[in-house]
Design a protein around this motif. Sequence first.
Motif: not given
Length: 308
Positions: A178-187
């Motif tokens: 949904y947002d970049q912070a969440q995406g970097w966590g998965w990354y």
Amino acid sequence: MMIPEDVFDQAIVPAKTSHIPSRTSTLPFPTVTPDLPKVYTQFSTEVGHKTLWVVCVVMGISSLVFYGMAMRVPVQKRLFHIITAFITTTAFLSYYAMATGAGLTIHTTTIKETKLHVITEIVERQIYWARYVDWSLTTPLLLLDLSLLAGLNGASILVIMFSDVVMILNGLFAAFSYDQAQGWGWYAFACLAYLNIVYQLGYKGRTAVSTKDNKTRVFFGAISLFTLVLWTLYPIIWGVADGAHKINVDGEIIAYAVLDILAKPVFGFWLLLTHDSMARTSPSIGGFWAHGLSSEGTLRVGDAHDDA
């Protein structure tokens, strides 16, 4: 007795003003229109579309060649050929889906938000989800090729393949965050899984292959290093493309196209041509792989009576 003039004077006296204001005296209630967030769109163009078709053709031709190479060797030595052909076949289907528009969707990601949780900037970007389906099937097979070449044990092969699937799925979740912070966590989780792959292949793989002949050791060292260098570039491209949105979709398509060609057809030709040249030392698989279910190990009618 009232004089008519007095009656007239009383009639024209205005009535007392009511305390309830009339409609016309009410001021309009001020309205506030919130600012809409800025929307940045990132879609592919004709350049990216043509690139997808070129890679699709390359994968298709490579698959046909690999199947042809498999037919030229005994069935006992076709394991690497079959696995490698499956890799490029899956990639061909994936690129066909992306080139025809069936393997993509548009995803919205929040890139800027105020402390009051008011979204001010968003990005609408094309996500080629078919790419992740491809990777979830082809990269474990590719690792299986390398694991069998090195002679890794079954436990290590299971761990390395599971880590690979975890890595790919985390990348998929990151792309649809949904947002970049969440995406970097998965990354970050995907990178941790990748580090385990490097450990299993780079350390345990080299330990396992050390017991084999010199030519196999040198070949495994070269092709595994080639693979790990290429695979390290994938998360870098993801970080600047789907992660930070610094390069457009066409740039992402071209970058992944180059890596996919190197990591699949080029890897496959290198592996199979070298494997065929080492026919005397390459592993040979018999049993069920070569002969299927035969009469060996079965009980025929009358055997028990004859033994008696």
